[in-house]
Write a protein that holds these residues in place. Sequence first.
Motif, short mmCIF file in Angstrom:
data_model
loop_
_atom_site.label_atom_id
_atom_site.label_comp_id
_atom_site.label_asym_id
_atom_site.label_seq_id
_atom_site.Cartn_x
_atom_site.Cartn_y
_atom_site.Cartn_z
N THR A 120 0.84 -1.21 0.00
CA THR A 120 0.00 0.00 0.00
C THR A 120 0.86 1.25 0.00
O THR A 120 0.58 2.21 -0.71
N GLN A 121 1.93 1.24 0.79
CA GLN A 121 2.84 2.39 0.85
C GLN A 121 3.55 2.60 -0.49
O GLN A 121 3.77 3.73 -0.91
N LYS A 122 3.90 1.51 -1.16
CA LYS A 122 4.54 1.62 -2.48
C LYS A 122 3.61 2.32 -3.46
O LYS A 122 4.04 3.21 -4.21
N LEU A 123 2.35 1.92 -3.47
CA LEU A 123 1.39 2.56 -4.38
C LEU A 123 1.24 4.04 -4.06
O LEU A 123 1.22 4.89 -4.96
N ALA A 124 1.13 4.38 -2.79
CA ALA A 124 0.99 5.78 -2.38
C ALA A 124 2.23 6.60 -2.74
O ALA A 124 2.13 7.72 -3.24
N ALA A 125 3.40 6.02 -2.50
CA ALA A 125 4.65 6.72 -2.82
C ALA A 125 4.79 6.93 -4.32
O ALA A 125 5.21 8.00 -4.78
N ARG A 126 4.42 5.91 -5.11
CA ARG A 126 4.49 6.03 -6.57
C ARG A 126 3.50 7.07 -7.08
O ARG A 126 3.82 7.86 -7.96
#
Length: 126
Positions: A105-111
Amino acid sequence: MVDFNYTTEQPLTVDVAPITDSVVPTTATAYKRGDLLVIAAGTNVATHSNAESGAQADWHVICLADVTAEQATAKAAAGIEMPVYVAGKFDVDQVKLNGTALDATQKLAARAYANRSTKITLSVVK
Protein backbone atom coordinates in the motif's frame (compact mmCIF):
# COMPACT_ATOMS: atom_id res chain seq x y z
CA MET A 1 36.97 13.02 13.28
CA VAL A 2 33.75 11.54 11.97
CA ASP A 3 33.97 9.32 8.88
CA PHE A 4 31.97 10.79 5.98
CA ASN A 5 32.58 7.89 3.57
CA TYR A 6 29.49 6.15 2.25
CA THR A 7 28.91 2.60 1.09
CA THR A 8 26.03 1.17 -0.89
CA GLU A 9 25.00 -2.42 -1.54
CA GLN A 10 21.72 -2.87 -3.44
CA PRO A 11 20.96 -1.01 -6.67
CA LEU A 12 18.55 1.85 -6.04
CA THR A 13 18.77 3.88 -9.20
CA VAL A 14 17.41 2.53 -12.43
CA ASP A 15 18.23 5.70 -14.35
CA VAL A 16 21.58 6.18 -16.06
CA ALA A 17 22.02 9.73 -14.76
CA PRO A 18 19.89 10.59 -11.71
CA ILE A 19 20.10 14.17 -10.47
CA THR A 20 21.51 14.82 -7.01
CA ASP A 21 21.64 17.76 -4.65
CA SER A 22 22.37 18.18 -0.96
CA VAL A 23 20.35 18.95 2.16
CA VAL A 24 21.05 19.78 5.79
CA PRO A 25 20.75 16.72 8.06
CA THR A 26 18.82 16.88 11.31
CA THR A 27 21.21 16.42 14.24
CA ALA A 28 21.20 13.07 16.05
CA THR A 29 19.18 11.50 13.22
CA ALA A 30 20.25 8.43 11.26
CA TYR A 31 19.37 8.15 7.58
CA LYS A 32 19.38 5.06 5.38
CA ARG A 33 20.00 4.95 1.66
CA GLY A 34 16.62 4.95 -0.06
CA ASP A 35 14.77 6.78 2.73
CA LEU A 36 12.00 9.11 1.59
CA LEU A 37 12.75 12.51 3.10
CA VAL A 38 10.79 15.72 3.62
CA ILE A 39 12.72 18.96 3.12
CA ALA A 40 11.72 21.99 5.20
CA ALA A 41 11.00 25.11 3.16
CA GLY A 42 13.36 27.94 3.98
CA THR A 43 15.94 25.83 5.86
CA ASN A 44 16.70 22.89 3.53
CA VAL A 45 16.67 20.56 6.58
CA ALA A 46 15.82 16.91 5.92
CA THR A 47 13.48 14.91 8.14
CA HIS A 48 11.96 11.47 7.67
CA SER A 49 8.51 10.96 6.26
CA ASN A 50 6.23 9.72 9.04
CA ALA A 51 5.30 6.08 8.42
CA GLU A 52 2.60 6.07 11.13
CA SER A 53 0.59 8.84 9.46
CA GLY A 54 0.80 7.36 5.98
CA ALA A 55 3.21 10.12 5.02
CA GLN A 56 4.82 8.03 2.32
CA ALA A 57 2.91 10.54 0.18
CA ASP A 58 4.55 13.72 1.51
CA TRP A 59 8.21 13.26 0.63
CA HIS A 60 10.44 15.41 -1.57
CA VAL A 61 13.75 13.56 -2.11
CA ILE A 62 15.41 10.16 -1.66
CA CYS A 63 18.44 9.73 0.61
CA LEU A 64 21.52 8.84 -1.44
CA ALA A 65 23.63 7.16 1.25
CA ASP A 66 23.56 5.84 4.80
CA VAL A 67 24.34 8.55 7.37
CA THR A 68 24.69 7.67 11.04
CA ALA A 69 23.26 9.88 13.78
CA GLU A 70 26.84 10.78 14.74
CA GLN A 71 27.67 11.76 11.14
CA ALA A 72 24.47 13.84 10.88
CA THR A 73 25.34 15.76 14.05
CA ALA A 74 28.92 16.35 12.92
CA LYS A 75 27.80 17.42 9.44
CA ALA A 76 25.24 19.86 10.83
CA ALA A 77 27.82 21.34 13.23
CA ALA A 78 30.38 21.73 10.42
CA GLY A 79 27.85 23.14 7.93
CA ILE A 80 28.25 20.12 5.64
CA GLU A 81 25.19 18.86 3.80
CA MET A 82 24.34 15.26 2.88
CA PRO A 83 23.61 14.01 -0.66
CA VAL A 84 20.10 13.22 -1.90
CA TYR A 85 18.44 12.29 -5.18
CA VAL A 86 16.07 14.94 -6.54
CA ALA A 87 15.26 13.46 -9.96
CA GLY A 88 15.57 10.21 -11.85
CA LYS A 89 14.15 6.71 -11.98
CA PHE A 90 14.40 4.42 -8.93
CA ASP A 91 13.40 0.90 -7.90
CA VAL A 92 10.36 1.23 -5.61
CA ASP A 93 11.41 -2.00 -3.82
CA GLN A 94 14.57 -0.23 -2.57
CA VAL A 95 12.76 2.85 -1.21
CA LYS A 96 12.26 3.07 2.57
CA LEU A 97 10.53 4.94 5.36
CA ASN A 98 13.08 5.56 8.12
CA GLY A 99 15.08 2.48 7.13
CA THR A 100 12.07 0.16 6.70
CA ALA A 101 10.98 -1.16 3.31
CA LEU A 102 7.57 -0.01 2.09
CA ASP A 103 4.62 -2.39 2.16
CA ALA A 104 2.43 -2.80 -0.94
CA THR A 105 0.00 0.00 0.00
CA GLN A 106 2.84 2.39 0.85
CA LYS A 107 4.54 1.62 -2.48
CA LEU A 108 1.39 2.56 -4.38
CA ALA A 109 0.99 5.78 -2.38
CA ALA A 110 4.65 6.72 -2.82
CA ARG A 111 4.49 6.03 -6.57
CA ALA A 112 1.29 8.05 -6.95
CA TYR A 113 2.85 10.96 -5.09
CA ALA A 114 6.01 10.77 -7.20
CA ASN A 115 3.98 10.80 -10.41
CA ARG A 116 2.03 13.88 -9.33
CA SER A 117 4.51 15.93 -7.34
CA THR A 118 8.19 15.16 -8.01
CA LYS A 119 10.75 14.68 -10.77
CA ILE A 120 11.35 11.20 -9.39
CA THR A 121 9.90 8.02 -10.89
CA LEU A 122 9.46 5.00 -8.62
CA SER A 123 9.39 1.98 -10.91
CA VAL A 124 8.47 -1.62 -10.42
CA VAL A 125 11.63 -3.47 -11.50
CA LYS A 126 11.30 -7.20 -12.19
